[in-house]
Write a protein that holds these residues in place. Structure first.
Motif, mmCIF file in Angstrom:
data_model
loop_
_atom_site.group_PDB
_atom_site.id
_atom_site.type_symbol
_atom_site.label_atom_id
_atom_site.label_comp_id
_atom_site.label_asym_id
_atom_site.label_seq_id
_atom_site.Cartn_x
_atom_site.Cartn_y
_atom_site.Cartn_z
ATOM 1 N N CYS A 135 1.824 -1.586 0.334
ATOM 2 C CA CYS A 135 0.324 -2.097 -0.338
ATOM 3 C C CYS A 135 0.477 -1.826 -1.658
ATOM 4 O O CYS A 135 1.491 -0.798 -2.375
ATOM 5 N N PRO A 136 0.498 -2.987 -1.939
ATOM 6 C CA PRO A 136 0.177 -2.917 -3.766
ATOM 7 C C PRO A 136 -0.501 -1.936 -4.307
ATOM 8 O O PRO A 136 -0.262 -2.311 -5.876
ATOM 9 N N VAL A 137 -1.525 -1.955 -4.238
ATOM 10 C CA VAL A 137 -2.481 -0.941 -5.513
ATOM 11 C C VAL A 137 -2.741 0.871 -4.668
ATOM 12 O O VAL A 137 -3.655 1.529 -5.058
ATOM 13 N N HIS A 138 -1.870 0.649 -4.006
ATOM 14 C CA HIS A 138 -1.346 2.766 -3.240
ATOM 15 C C HIS A 138 -2.801 3.095 -2.995
ATOM 16 O O HIS A 138 -3.256 3.977 -3.415
ATOM 17 N N ALA A 139 -3.552 2.391 -1.856
ATOM 18 C CA ALA A 139 -4.244 2.374 -0.986
ATOM 19 C C ALA A 139 -4.305 3.670 -0.474
ATOM 20 O O ALA A 139 -5.419 3.101 0.153
ATOM 21 N N VAL A 140 -3.241 3.180 0.455
ATOM 22 C CA VAL A 140 -2.622 3.378 2.089
ATOM 23 C C VAL A 140 -1.590 4.674 1.077
ATOM 24 O O VAL A 140 -0.459 4.727 -0.132
ATOM 25 N N SER A 141 -1.454 5.869 1.655
ATOM 26 C CA SER A 141 -0.952 7.189 1.234
ATOM 27 C C SER A 141 -0.253 7.814 2.325
ATOM 28 O O SER A 141 -1.186 7.866 3.196
ATOM 29 N N LEU A 142 0.795 8.113 2.572
ATOM 30 C CA LEU A 142 1.224 9.080 3.791
ATOM 31 C C LEU A 142 0.577 10.883 3.299
ATOM 32 O O LEU A 142 0.781 11.600 2.160
ATOM 33 N N TYR A 143 -0.066 10.787 4.359
ATOM 34 C CA TYR A 143 -0.807 12.941 4.395
ATOM 35 C C TYR A 143 0.713 13.715 4.761
ATOM 36 O O TYR A 143 1.043 13.700 5.885
ATOM 37 N N LEU A 144 1.208 14.588 3.477
ATOM 38 C CA LEU A 144 1.645 15.474 4.067
ATOM 39 C C LEU A 144 1.201 17.157 4.228
ATOM 40 O O LEU A 144 0.848 17.521 3.805
ATOM 41 N N ILE B 260 -1.223 8.492 8.278
ATOM 42 C CA ILE B 260 -1.715 8.049 7.197
ATOM 43 C C ILE B 260 -3.246 8.048 5.953
ATOM 44 O O ILE B 260 -3.591 7.762 7.478
ATOM 45 N N HIS B 261 -3.473 8.308 4.718
ATOM 46 C CA HIS B 261 -5.073 7.702 4.583
ATOM 47 C C HIS B 261 -4.815 6.851 3.886
ATOM 48 O O HIS B 261 -3.664 6.159 3.127
ATOM 49 N N ILE B 262 -5.775 5.889 4.314
ATOM 50 C CA ILE B 262 -6.540 4.505 3.462
ATOM 51 C C ILE B 262 -8.015 4.589 2.481
ATOM 52 O O ILE B 262 -8.778 5.166 3.364
ATOM 53 N N ASP B 263 -7.713 5.423 1.243
ATOM 54 C CA ASP B 263 -8.479 5.097 0.197
ATOM 55 C C ASP B 263 -9.899 3.593 0.298
ATOM 56 O O ASP B 263 -9.216 2.373 0.434
ATOM 57 N N GLN B 264 -10.347 3.450 1.131
ATOM 58 C CA GLN B 264 -11.547 2.685 1.439
ATOM 59 C C GLN B 264 -11.546 2.055 -0.314
ATOM 60 O O GLN B 264 -12.287 0.663 -0.591
ATOM 61 N N ASN B 265 -11.994 2.690 -1.061
ATOM 62 C CA ASN B 265 -12.503 2.454 -2.573
ATOM 63 C C ASN B 265 -10.982 1.822 -3.211
ATOM 64 O O ASN B 265 -12.135 0.955 -4.342
ATOM 65 N N THR B 266 -10.061 1.402 -2.497
ATOM 66 C CA THR B 266 -8.697 0.890 -3.480
ATOM 67 C C THR B 266 -8.269 0.450 -2.977
ATOM 68 O O THR B 266 -8.293 -0.746 -3.761
ATOM 69 N N CYS B 267 -8.329 -0.119 -1.806
ATOM 70 C CA CYS B 267 -7.714 -1.108 -0.610
ATOM 71 C C CYS B 267 -9.341 -2.161 -1.323
ATOM 72 O O CYS B 267 -9.997 -2.282 -1.490
ATOM 73 N N ILE B 268 -7.796 -3.205 -1.234
ATOM 74 C CA ILE B 268 -8.529 -5.146 -1.925
ATOM 75 C C ILE B 268 -8.726 -5.739 -0.943
ATOM 76 O O ILE B 268 -8.692 -7.104 -0.783
ATOM 77 N N GLY B 269 -7.714 -5.330 0.420
ATOM 78 C CA GLY B 269 -8.430 -5.946 1.625
ATOM 79 C C GLY B 269 -7.138 -7.210 2.019
ATOM 80 O O GLY B 269 -7.247 -8.231 2.343
ATOM 81 N N CYS B 270 -5.621 -7.151 0.801
ATOM 82 C CA CYS B 270 -5.113 -8.087 1.408
ATOM 83 C C CYS B 270 -4.787 -7.770 2.730
ATOM 84 O O CYS B 270 -3.678 -9.285 3.022
ATOM 85 N N GLY B 271 -4.410 -7.042 3.534
ATOM 86 C CA GLY B 271 -3.862 -7.051 4.784
ATOM 87 C C GLY B 271 -2.740 -6.764 5.162
ATOM 88 O O GLY B 271 -2.080 -6.794 6.154
#
Length: 103
Positions: free
Chosen positions: A50-59, A3-14
């Motif tokens: 993830c409610p804000v699409h900060a986590v994506s699956l890397y293909l 996975i890839h976590i976009d730190q700029n998009t992440c809202i820290g909800c956990g």
């Protein structure tokens, strides 16, 4: 797969850290973070949560994705999987989760 976590998009909800079956996602400075992305099981639980699409699956190229990333949006029983390619073009594939074990 990882996975890839976009730190700029992440809202820290956990939420992603809570659903990760391998406990690979941690919260660091109020953002989701994965120390060893290559250990990801590819279950996509975090991507779905993830409610804000900060986590994506890397293909990766090894599965024909050539560096694309995939996110999902839920709409009732429908899952809209959006693949964003390296050139920024997108394709959305919609599946009904009620058909998951149909075949």
């Amino acid at each position: 797969m990882s996975i890839h976590i976009d730190q700029n998009t992440c809202i820290g909800c956990g939420q992603c850290a809570e659903v990760c079956p391998g406990t690979l996602i941690q919260m660091k400075q109020s953002k989701a973070w994965m120390r060893y992305p290559k250990e990801c099981w590819g279950c996509v639980s975090c991507v779905k949560q993830c409610p804000v699409h900060a986590v994506s699956l890397y293909l990766g190229a090894d599965i024909g994705g050539a560096g694309s990333r995939m996110t999902v949006t839920k709409e009732g029983s429908l899952l809209h999987w959006t693949v964003t390619r390296a050139d920024a073009s997108q394709e959305t594939i919609t599946v009904d989760s009620r058909d998951a074990n149909k075949y």
